[in-house]
Scaffold this motif. Structure first.
Motif, PDB file in Angstrom:
ATOM      1  N   GLY A  15      -2.474  46.259  83.059  1.00 37.94           N
ATOM      2  CA  GLY A  15      -3.709  46.812  84.039  1.00 37.94           C
ATOM      3  C   GLY A  15      -3.073  46.860  85.106  1.00 37.94           C
ATOM      4  N   VAL A  16      -1.646  46.915  85.016  1.00 43.01           N
ATOM      5  CA  VAL A  16      -0.959  48.107  86.643  1.00 43.01           C
ATOM      6  C   VAL A  16      -1.009  49.881  85.441  1.00 43.01           C
ATOM      7  N   SER A  17      -0.038  49.708  84.263  1.00 44.46           N
ATOM      8  CA  SER A  17       0.559  50.566  83.651  1.00 44.46           C
ATOM      9  C   SER A  17      -0.827  51.597  83.059  1.00 44.46           C
ATOM     10  N   ILE A  18      -1.492  50.940  81.996  1.00 44.42           N
ATOM     11  CA  ILE A  18      -2.636  51.860  81.736  1.00 44.42           C
ATOM     12  C   ILE A  18      -3.381  52.325  82.687  1.00 44.42           C
ATOM     13  N   PRO A  19      -4.127  51.961  83.553  1.00 47.03           N
ATOM     14  CA  PRO A  19      -4.811  53.491  84.689  1.00 47.03           C
ATOM     15  C   PRO A  19      -3.670  53.912  85.199  1.00 47.03           C
ATOM     16  N   SER A  20      -2.619  53.801  85.909  1.00 46.53           N
ATOM     17  CA  SER A  20      -1.967  54.721  86.472  1.00 46.53           C
ATOM     18  C   SER A  20      -1.295  55.579  85.268  1.00 46.53           C
ATOM     19  N   ILE A  21      -0.739  55.191  84.321  1.00 51.04           N
ATOM     20  CA  ILE A  21      -0.618  56.662  83.135  1.00 51.04           C
ATOM     21  C   ILE A  21      -0.898  57.035  83.164  1.00 51.04           C
ATOM     22  N   GLY A  22      -2.013  56.309  82.316  1.00 51.10           N
ATOM     23  CA  GLY A  22      -3.516  56.826  82.108  1.00 51.10           C
ATOM     24  C   GLY A  22      -3.783  58.384  83.146  1.00 51.10           C
ATOM     25  N   LEU A  23      -3.889  58.042  84.358  1.00 48.00           N
ATOM     26  CA  LEU A  23      -4.229  59.379  85.238  1.00 48.00           C
ATOM     27  C   LEU A  23      -3.281  60.108  85.252  1.00 48.00           C
ATOM     28  N   THR A  24      -2.218  59.818  85.025  1.00 48.20           N
ATOM     29  CA  THR A  24      -1.291  60.877  84.901  1.00 48.20           C
ATOM     30  C   THR A  24      -1.205  61.600  83.688  1.00 48.20           C
ATOM     31  N   THR A  25      -1.374  61.008  82.629  1.00 43.00           N
ATOM     32  CA  THR A  25      -1.910  61.990  81.625  1.00 43.00           C
ATOM     33  C   THR A  25      -2.694  63.264  81.580  1.00 43.00           C
ATOM     34  N   PHE A  26      -3.744  63.099  82.025  1.00 43.01           N
ATOM     35  CA  PHE A  26      -3.939  64.122  82.823  1.00 43.01           C
ATOM     36  C   PHE A  26      -3.318  65.258  84.048  1.00 43.01           C
ATOM     37  N   VAL A  27      -2.745  65.221  84.228  1.00 41.28           N
ATOM     38  CA  VAL A  27      -2.143  65.601  85.489  1.00 41.28           C
ATOM     39  C   VAL A  27      -1.570  66.752  84.579  1.00 41.28           C
ATOM     40  N   ASP A  28      -1.201  68.365  85.270  1.00 40.71           N
ATOM     41  CA  ASP A  28      -0.623  69.481  84.760  1.00 40.71           C
ATOM     42  C   ASP A  28       0.705  68.957  84.276  1.00 40.71           C
ATOM     43  N   PRO A  29       0.942  69.047  82.851  1.00 46.86           N
ATOM     44  CA  PRO A  29       2.670  67.690  82.713  1.00 46.86           C
ATOM     45  C   PRO A  29       3.751  69.115  82.790  1.00 46.86           C
ATOM     46  N   TYR A  30       3.502  70.913  82.732  1.00 44.80           N
ATOM     47  CA  TYR A  30       4.762  71.424  83.785  1.00 44.80           C
ATOM     48  C   TYR A  30       4.602  71.223  85.703  1.00 44.80           C
TER      49      TYR A  30
END
Length: 199
Positions: free
Chosen positions: A177-192
């Motif tokens: 419940g914590v990891s899916i939204p938080s990690i999902g949002l960080t995948t939208f950040v520019d990876p570099y």
């Protein structure tokens, strides 16, 4: 190839094949998550010990709930000197923060995976498995720690099994419940940008 490389494919030489033909071996998500935990041994140890202590208090609160109310009742507050709700909510909040900080710490790894072409759901699943592999052993040790520190007055096997499985299910749901939204949002950040931030 070093363990800091976050691709899910290892290229190695097979002695039975010709000299210049590499063999491609695919890692499963669980073994790769385990390699990430081994790579960050010190952080894994600190998070594991903290999770063990917090989950010990969490299981203690669940066990008190079961002995007082016959189940998990998080809204019945009898009096503040006998209520397990304060212990339940404080340990649950502590475990939530621990899981969230573990997700934020992996921001550089997620950036590397996205930069080399990893897919979004693969990143989410891998980092969620890292959390589960970290929290579940800590919660099992925390359960036994709560049995040693504060043994129940009336010990019954059925209520202890019930409290163990109920608490473990809540912790697994907390991880996802914590990891899916938080990690999902960080995948939208520019990876570099994520890689530079965690340098």
């Amino acid at each position: 190839m070093s363990l800091t490389s976050l691709t899910l494919i290892i290229v190695c030489k097979n002695e039975e094949q010709e000299e210049d033909v590499p063999e491609v071996k695919s890692l499963s998500y669980i073994s790769f998550a385990w390699k990430i935990l081994i790579r960050d041994r010190l952080f894994s140890l600190v998070y594991g010990v903290s999770g063990m202590v917090l989950s010990g208090f969490f299981f203690l609160a669940i066990r008190v709930h079961i002995h007082l109310y016959g189940g998990l009742s998080i809204s019945n507050i009898v009096s503040f000197d006998q209520t397990p709700q304060i212990l339940f909510y404080s340990s649950f909040f502590g475990l939530s923060c621990l899981v969230l900080f573990q997700c934020v710490e992996r921001l550089g790894d997620i950036g590397v995976m996205m930069a080399v072409g990893g897919n979004r759901w693969g990143c989410i699943w891998l980092q969620s498995l890292v959390l589960v592999l970290l929290v579940i052993p800590a919660s099992v040790l925390g359960f036994f720690l709560s049995q040693i520190v504060a043994p129940p007055a009336t010990w019954t096997l059925s209520s202890e099994i019930y409290s163990f499985f109920l608490g473990t299910a809540i912790l697994i749901l907390l991880c996802f419940g914590v990891s899916i939204p938080s990690i999902g949002l960080t995948t939208f950040v520019d990876p570099y940008r994520a890689i530079r931030r965690q340098r």
